[in-house]
Design a protein around this motif. Structure first.
Motif, mmCIF file in Angstrom:
data_model
loop_
_atom_site.group_PDB
_atom_site.id
_atom_site.type_symbol
_atom_site.label_atom_id
_atom_site.label_comp_id
_atom_site.label_asym_id
_atom_site.label_seq_id
_atom_site.Cartn_x
_atom_site.Cartn_y
_atom_site.Cartn_z
ATOM 1 N N GLN A 1 0.839 -1.209 0.000
ATOM 2 C CA GLN A 1 0.000 0.000 0.000
ATOM 3 C C GLN A 1 0.873 1.259 0.000
ATOM 4 O O GLN A 1 0.571 2.239 -0.686
ATOM 5 C CB GLN A 1 -0.950 -0.007 1.193
ATOM 6 N N ILE B 1 3.776 5.604 -5.749
ATOM 7 C CA ILE B 1 3.644 5.623 -7.213
ATOM 8 C C ILE B 1 2.558 6.610 -7.633
ATOM 9 O O ILE B 1 2.740 7.377 -8.582
ATOM 10 C CB ILE B 1 3.360 4.211 -7.754
ATOM 11 N N ASP B 2 1.434 6.611 -6.909
ATOM 12 C CA ASP B 2 0.363 7.564 -7.213
ATOM 13 C C ASP B 2 0.853 9.007 -7.103
ATOM 14 O O ASP B 2 0.570 9.839 -7.965
ATOM 15 C CB ASP B 2 -0.833 7.358 -6.279
ATOM 16 N N VAL B 3 1.598 9.317 -6.054
ATOM 17 C CA VAL B 3 2.131 10.671 -5.858
ATOM 18 C C VAL B 3 3.086 11.024 -6.989
ATOM 19 O O VAL B 3 2.990 12.098 -7.592
ATOM 20 C CB VAL B 3 2.841 10.788 -4.486
ATOM 21 N N GLU B 4 3.999 10.128 -7.299
ATOM 22 C CA GLU B 4 5.006 10.406 -8.328
ATOM 23 C C GLU B 4 4.386 10.548 -9.715
ATOM 24 O O GLU B 4 4.814 11.398 -10.493
ATOM 25 C CB GLU B 4 6.091 9.327 -8.328
ATOM 26 N N THR B 5 3.406 9.741 -10.049
ATOM 27 C CA THR B 5 2.818 9.830 -11.390
ATOM 28 C C THR B 5 1.947 11.060 -11.551
ATOM 29 O O THR B 5 1.780 11.545 -12.667
ATOM 30 C CB THR B 5 2.010 8.569 -11.747
ATOM 31 N N THR B 6 1.413 11.598 -10.475
ATOM 32 C CA THR B 6 0.623 12.832 -10.595
ATOM 33 C C THR B 6 1.520 14.044 -10.795
ATOM 34 O O THR B 6 1.079 15.069 -11.287
ATOM 35 C CB THR B 6 -0.276 13.066 -9.363
ATOM 36 N N ARG B 7 2.801 13.923 -10.473
ATOM 37 C CA ARG B 7 3.759 15.011 -10.671
ATOM 38 C C ARG B 7 4.213 15.126 -12.119
ATOM 39 O O ARG B 7 4.716 16.152 -12.538
ATOM 40 C CB ARG B 7 4.994 14.801 -9.801
ATOM 41 N N ALA C 1 3.355 10.433 -18.080
ATOM 42 C CA ALA C 1 2.737 9.402 -17.249
ATOM 43 C C ALA C 1 2.200 8.256 -18.085
ATOM 44 O O ALA C 1 2.150 7.132 -17.643
ATOM 45 C CB ALA C 1 1.616 10.011 -16.401
ATOM 46 N N SER C 2 1.800 8.543 -19.310
ATOM 47 C CA SER C 2 1.213 7.498 -20.151
ATOM 48 C C SER C 2 2.232 6.798 -21.026
ATOM 49 O O SER C 2 1.909 5.847 -21.709
ATOM 50 C CB SER C 2 0.124 8.102 -21.026
ATOM 51 N N SER D 1 2.291 1.658 -3.493
ATOM 52 C CA SER D 1 1.228 2.122 -4.403
ATOM 53 C C SER D 1 0.945 3.604 -4.202
ATOM 54 O O SER D 1 0.765 4.354 -5.170
ATOM 55 C CB SER D 1 -0.048 1.312 -4.188
ATOM 56 N N ALA D 2 0.924 4.042 -2.951
ATOM 57 C CA ALA D 2 0.683 5.460 -2.662
ATOM 58 C C ALA D 2 1.825 6.313 -3.210
ATOM 59 O O ALA D 2 1.591 7.386 -3.791
ATOM 60 C CB ALA D 2 0.525 5.671 -1.158
#
Length: 115
Positions: A91, A97-103, A109-110, A94-95
């Motif tokens: 978890q 990764i979520d933070v880093e990909t929103t940056r 990101a895609s 995953s959190a």
């Protein structure tokens, strides 16, 4: 159906029929016969190709429509490490990764391998 999957997988890695023949230790013409459906593959060859392409044997045999998961060696290593973590640590990762990909800008990101 198998022959379509073989060609699709081979082309996804920009390989030639000759490359596949070497992998399976057969002639190029024998491999070509697999891709056009004139010859059936043996069990060992199907397993070897599934391992090589990172897909299931069911996918190659047309028993599963699950898209292939084509991973690089480093991606495979990361997945193995991730699976060895506790649920809490997964978890946390995953959190992160979520933070880093929103940056990242949307196009960055895609980028990468479709899975």
């Amino acid at each position: 159906m198998v022959y379509k999957k073989l060609r699709e997988l081979r082309l996804s890695k920009d390989l030639k029929q000759e490359d596949m023949a070497k992998l399976l230790n057969i002639t190029r013409s024998a491999y070509s016969a697999y891709e056009i459906g004139k010859r059936q593959m043996n069990h060992e060859s199907i397993v070897n190709l599934a391992d090589f392409f990172g897909v299931t044997t069911d996918y190659i045999l047309g028993r599963s429509e699950q898209p292939p998961f084509l991973f690089t060696e480093s991606e495979k290593e990361l997945l193995i490490k991730y699976r060895s973590l506790s649920k809490d640590k997964r978890q946390t990762i995953s959190a992160l990764i979520d933070v880093e990909t929103t940056r990242l800008p949307p196009q960055k990101a895609s980028e990468g391998r479709a899975i």
